[in-house]
Design a protein around this motif. Structure first.
Motif, PDB file in Angstrom:
ATOM      1  N   LEU A  14       0.832  -1.199   0.000  1.00  0.00           N
ATOM      2  CA  LEU A  14       0.000   0.000   0.000  1.00  0.00           C
ATOM      3  C   LEU A  14       0.872   1.256   0.000  1.00  0.00           C
ATOM      4  CD1 LEU A  14      -2.618   1.546   0.108  1.00  0.00           C
ATOM      5  CD2 LEU A  14      -2.718   1.140   2.577  1.00  0.00           C
ATOM      6  N   LEU A  18       0.654   4.207  -2.745  1.00  0.00           N
ATOM      7  CA  LEU A  18       0.375   5.598  -2.409  1.00  0.00           C
ATOM      8  C   LEU A  18       1.424   6.547  -2.982  1.00  0.00           C
ATOM      9  CD1 LEU A  18      -0.820   5.178   1.281  1.00  0.00           C
ATOM     10  CD2 LEU A  18      -2.209   5.846  -0.685  1.00  0.00           C
ATOM     11  N   VAL A  26      -7.966   5.886   0.001  1.00  0.00           N
ATOM     12  CA  VAL A  26      -7.912   5.045   1.196  1.00  0.00           C
ATOM     13  C   VAL A  26      -9.060   5.431   2.128  1.00  0.00           C
ATOM     14  CG1 VAL A  26      -6.535   4.310   3.174  1.00  0.00           C
ATOM     15  CG2 VAL A  26      -5.408   4.817   0.986  1.00  0.00           C
ATOM     16  N   ASP A  28     -10.815   4.812   5.797  1.00  0.00           N
ATOM     17  CA  ASP A  28     -10.695   4.345   7.178  1.00  0.00           C
ATOM     18  C   ASP A  28     -12.103   4.009   7.645  1.00  0.00           C
ATOM     19  OD1 ASP A  28     -10.720   4.380  10.073  1.00  0.00           O
ATOM     20  OD2 ASP A  28      -8.808   5.456  10.033  1.00  0.00           O
ATOM     21  N   ALA A  50      -6.071   9.288   4.297  1.00  0.00           N
ATOM     22  CA  ALA A  50      -7.266   8.438   4.438  1.00  0.00           C
ATOM     23  C   ALA A  50      -8.489   9.274   4.803  1.00  0.00           C
ATOM     24  CB  ALA A  50      -7.027   7.369   5.499  1.00  0.00           C
ATOM     25  N   VAL A  93      -8.559   1.318  -1.281  1.00  0.00           N
ATOM     26  CA  VAL A  93      -8.118   0.414  -0.222  1.00  0.00           C
ATOM     27  C   VAL A  93      -8.878   0.773   1.045  1.00  0.00           C
ATOM     28  CG1 VAL A  93      -6.195  -0.328   1.242  1.00  0.00           C
ATOM     29  CG2 VAL A  93      -5.826   0.044  -1.210  1.00  0.00           C
ATOM     30  N   TYR A  95      -9.426  -0.036   5.303  1.00  0.00           N
ATOM     31  CA  TYR A  95      -8.775  -0.640   6.472  1.00  0.00           C
ATOM     32  C   TYR A  95      -9.591  -0.348   7.715  1.00  0.00           C
ATOM     33  CZ  TYR A  95      -6.889   3.919   8.060  1.00  0.00           C
ATOM     34  OH  TYR A  95      -6.747   5.207   8.511  1.00  0.00           O
ATOM     35  N   LEU A 121      -6.662  -3.760   3.432  1.00  0.00           N
ATOM     36  CA  LEU A 121      -5.319  -3.721   3.998  1.00  0.00           C
ATOM     37  C   LEU A 121      -5.180  -4.830   5.033  1.00  0.00           C
ATOM     38  CD1 LEU A 121      -2.537  -2.417   4.448  1.00  0.00           C
ATOM     39  CD2 LEU A 121      -3.641  -0.874   6.103  1.00  0.00           C
TER      40      LEU A 121
END
Length: 290
Positions: A14, A18, A26, A28, A50, A93, A95, A121
């Protein structure tokens, strides 16, 4: 069976992405079933760039007869994803705090919405920090995206089709054995399981650090529960979050057709006419139903 290579990304991968010419958006999605909301964790520290997205209020619809985490309204989800910067065909992505559940539900939701370019992730935020990678406390914003939500990218079960899969395929209940057997129910008002469902607790296919084992190990565990080519496969839990992680694991195991019963047990029990089974055997409901 082929194993897709577009499901997971490790922290090093990742970080490289980035720094590339086309960095991913990204998200969160840290979340707890009970306790402080994930935004508190986000403000205390997150991956640089993120954007926080709330599983309860932005990736799910309002709780009710559809369950505790029903499907979101497509138009509302589209506004959320565009505000987060998600672009048509652009990489994303997701996470979470490390157990992998919320990230898997976000992965599933984006794919259900027709956005295939999304990865989880591995190990979540703890794996990122353990790798010594940078953390930011500055709220992030992205250039508005242009993604269009097109529901139908992932198979979905409702109560009726979940019962059908339990009868003629494999419906996996991923809750703890005590909840499946009806010995205890700490969240929902009725204990037990859908008749015919088999119990594969999440702890049997997810590591303590939230990481999924190798595809071969996953394939063996689900095969032991009866999953095999040609059978319909579905998964459910309490409200469709942990079960989304099971769908991710099934994809990794080479079973991309696995369906999510989004409403899960919290939806099943809203109709007193639906049968409830007790005990360790998939079986049928007891003579005195509820």
């Amino acid at each position: 069976m082929s194993v897709p290579d577009d499901l997971l990304v490790d922290p090093t991968g990742l970080a490289a992405a980035l720094a590339s010419a086309e960095p991913p958006i990204v998200l969160d999605v840290r979340w707890r079933l009970v306790g402080p909301p994930g935004r508190t964790d986000y403000l205390a520290g997150h991956l640089p760039g993120a954007v926080f997205v709330d599983l309860d209020t932005e990736l799910s619809g309002p709780p009710g007869e559809g369950g505790r985490h029903p499907l979101p309204d497509p138009a509302a989800l589209q506004r959320v994803l565009r505000a987060a910067g998600v672009r048509t065909g652009g990489p994303v992505v997701v996470y979470d705090g490390g157990d992998g559940m919320a990230a898997a539900r976000a992965w599933w939701t984006l794919r259900w919405a027709g956005h295939a370019e999304v990865r989880v992730l591995e190990g979540g935020f703890p794996a990122w920090t353990a790798a010594g990678l940078p953390v930011s406390t500055e709220p992030s914003s992205s250039r508005p995206g242009d993604v269009t939500v097109r529901p139908g990218g992932m198979p979905v079960l409702d109560a009726g089709s979940a019962a059908e899969v339990a009868a003629d395929g494999v419906l996996v209940d991923v809750r703890a054995a005590a909840r499946y057997q009806g010995e205890t129910e700490p969240v929902d008002p009725v204990a037990g399981h859908i008749p015919g469902a088999v119990n594969v607790p999440a702890t049997e296919y997810v590591g303590a650090d939230g990481r999924l084992p190798a595809a071969e190990a996953l394939r063996a565990r689900f095969a032991a529960a009866g999953v095999r080519p040609g059978l319909r496969v579905g998964a459910y839990c309490g409200s469709g979050v942990t079960a989304a992680q099971a769908v991710l694991a099934l994809h990794r195991a080479g079973c991309p057709g696995a369906a999510l019963y989004v409403g899960s047990w919290s939806n099943w029990i809203t109709d007193p006419g639906r049968p409830v089974a007790l005990g360790a055997d998939p079986g049928d409901p007891p003579p005195a139903e509820r």
